[in-house]
Scaffold this motif. Sequence first.
Motif, short mmCIF file in Angstrom:
data_model
loop_
_atom_site.label_atom_id
_atom_site.label_comp_id
_atom_site.label_asym_id
_atom_site.label_seq_id
_atom_site.Cartn_x
_atom_site.Cartn_y
_atom_site.Cartn_z
N ASP A 56 -7.56 -11.85 1.52
CA ASP A 56 -6.83 -10.60 1.76
C ASP A 56 -6.69 -9.83 0.46
O ASP A 56 -6.26 -10.39 -0.56
CB ASP A 56 -5.44 -10.89 2.32
CG ASP A 56 -5.46 -11.40 3.75
OD1 ASP A 56 -6.45 -11.12 4.44
OD2 ASP A 56 -4.49 -12.05 4.15
N LYS A 57 -7.01 -8.54 0.49
CA LYS A 57 -6.94 -7.72 -0.72
C LYS A 57 -6.21 -6.42 -0.42
O LYS A 57 -6.21 -5.94 0.72
CB LYS A 57 -8.32 -7.39 -1.26
CG LYS A 57 -9.25 -8.58 -1.48
CD LYS A 57 -10.59 -8.12 -2.00
CE LYS A 57 -11.62 -9.23 -1.98
NZ LYS A 57 -12.02 -9.61 -0.60
N LEU A 58 -5.63 -5.83 -1.46
CA LEU A 58 -4.93 -4.56 -1.32
C LEU A 58 -5.03 -3.80 -2.63
O LEU A 58 -4.85 -4.38 -3.71
CB LEU A 58 -3.46 -4.81 -0.97
CG LEU A 58 -2.62 -3.58 -0.64
CD1 LEU A 58 -3.03 -3.03 0.72
CD2 LEU A 58 -1.14 -3.95 -0.61
N ASP A 59 -5.32 -2.51 -2.54
CA ASP A 59 -5.30 -1.65 -3.73
C ASP A 59 -3.87 -1.26 -4.02
O ASP A 59 -3.21 -0.60 -3.20
CB ASP A 59 -6.15 -0.40 -3.50
CG ASP A 59 -7.64 -0.71 -3.43
OD1 ASP A 59 -8.06 -1.70 -4.05
OD2 ASP A 59 -8.37 0.03 -2.75
N LEU A 60 -3.37 -1.68 -5.17
CA LEU A 60 -1.95 -1.51 -5.49
C LEU A 60 -1.77 -1.39 -6.99
O LEU A 60 -2.28 -2.23 -7.75
CB LEU A 60 -1.16 -2.71 -4.95
CG LEU A 60 0.35 -2.70 -5.09
CD1 LEU A 60 0.95 -1.59 -4.23
CD2 LEU A 60 0.93 -4.05 -4.67
N THR A 98 -7.09 -3.77 -7.61
CA THR A 98 -7.34 -4.45 -6.33
C THR A 98 -6.80 -5.87 -6.47
O THR A 98 -7.30 -6.66 -7.28
CB THR A 98 -8.84 -4.48 -6.00
OG1 THR A 98 -9.32 -3.13 -5.87
CG2 THR A 98 -9.08 -5.23 -4.69
N GLU A 128 -3.72 -10.49 -1.82
CA GLU A 128 -2.46 -10.32 -1.09
C GLU A 128 -2.05 -11.64 -0.47
O GLU A 128 -2.86 -12.32 0.17
CB GLU A 128 -2.63 -9.25 -0.01
CG GLU A 128 -1.36 -8.97 0.76
CD GLU A 128 -1.56 -7.93 1.85
OE1 GLU A 128 -0.58 -7.33 2.31
OE2 GLU A 128 -2.74 -7.71 2.25
#
Length: 335
Positions: free
Chosen positions: A64-68, A72, A75
């Motif tokens: 799971d990945k998220l741009d934050l 990147t 998560e």
Amino acid sequence: MSGIEKFSEALASVQTLAPRVVNKNKVAQAIYTRQVVTVVGVKTATSRFLPVSHAGYSNETYVDKLDLLDKTRAEFIGRKLKGAERRAHMTLFRQMTEAETNNGWRGFFSDKFGRECAIPDGLCIACWNCSLFGGLQAGGVATFSRVRYFDTFSVEDGVECIQTDEAPEQMAIGNTVGEDLSVERGEASFHRYEYVKAGTRFPFITIIESPTLLDVAGYVAAVKLADQHGYGKYSANHGKFSTEFLAVSTGYPQFSVLDMLTWLENGEQEETGNGNPGNERAEGTTTENKIADKLKFEAAVGEPVSLFGSEITEIRKELDKEFKSYLNALNNAGK
């Protein structure tokens, strides 16, 4: 009065965890209070870790990945944290029950709670685990979870901490049992997956509502047990962690996981000496000190009592005594 004594006085009595009879069912409905306890820390992966909450594809698994915050990040969702720690808490619960009673945990559960408690499909709704983490009986009664989890994210950029399936070090699992090794293996026989590298850090915040000292001590102990069992996919071999607790406080956090990401990225987790003014901590404590200065809390009523460093270790030492008090509360219930 010591910090741990002030902390204990601010919490609910363990007697409140004894189940009550509701519509002829035993239900662990803890007495509601305006008090909370916030536990703050950093989890560091000590092995490959696969945080997966999506369905993925037939022969591939992706982290799971998220741009934050301009990166990147891997998560790690709160639901997955809660699931692993709830199971670890139940394991701990059963072990302590076996050590303190004569008829084994199954007989004890049947006697005190009306049925054996099995996660997630056969919850009793009456035991300490169900009181803390919540549960539902189909067509029956329910308890609300008193533990509030937050999603967390890797401090490190995914480019650094996620091993992709294009890399030469990527992982692949294939079934060779009964396979004709004289025939070239096809791509479809492999299950490929990415993983988060060891050394990746995930800051976390957990809030316990209407807490007893048994709840807090049990949660801290369960986290350490879950670290060794593993989180995420393929946790039998992967997903091991080391957790450092930075603070435990009787107040709501005035910061977020996003703030902690920024602090950790800026090198705040370093040795600085004796830490937070107004909070007694042992001289020479190391990694938590600099970030602990930024951990501010606000209580719903009165001033928060915050524990750091070696004081958090003292909470775990209260577990056996508080569990015996819980057993006494169960024995006296209904008398």
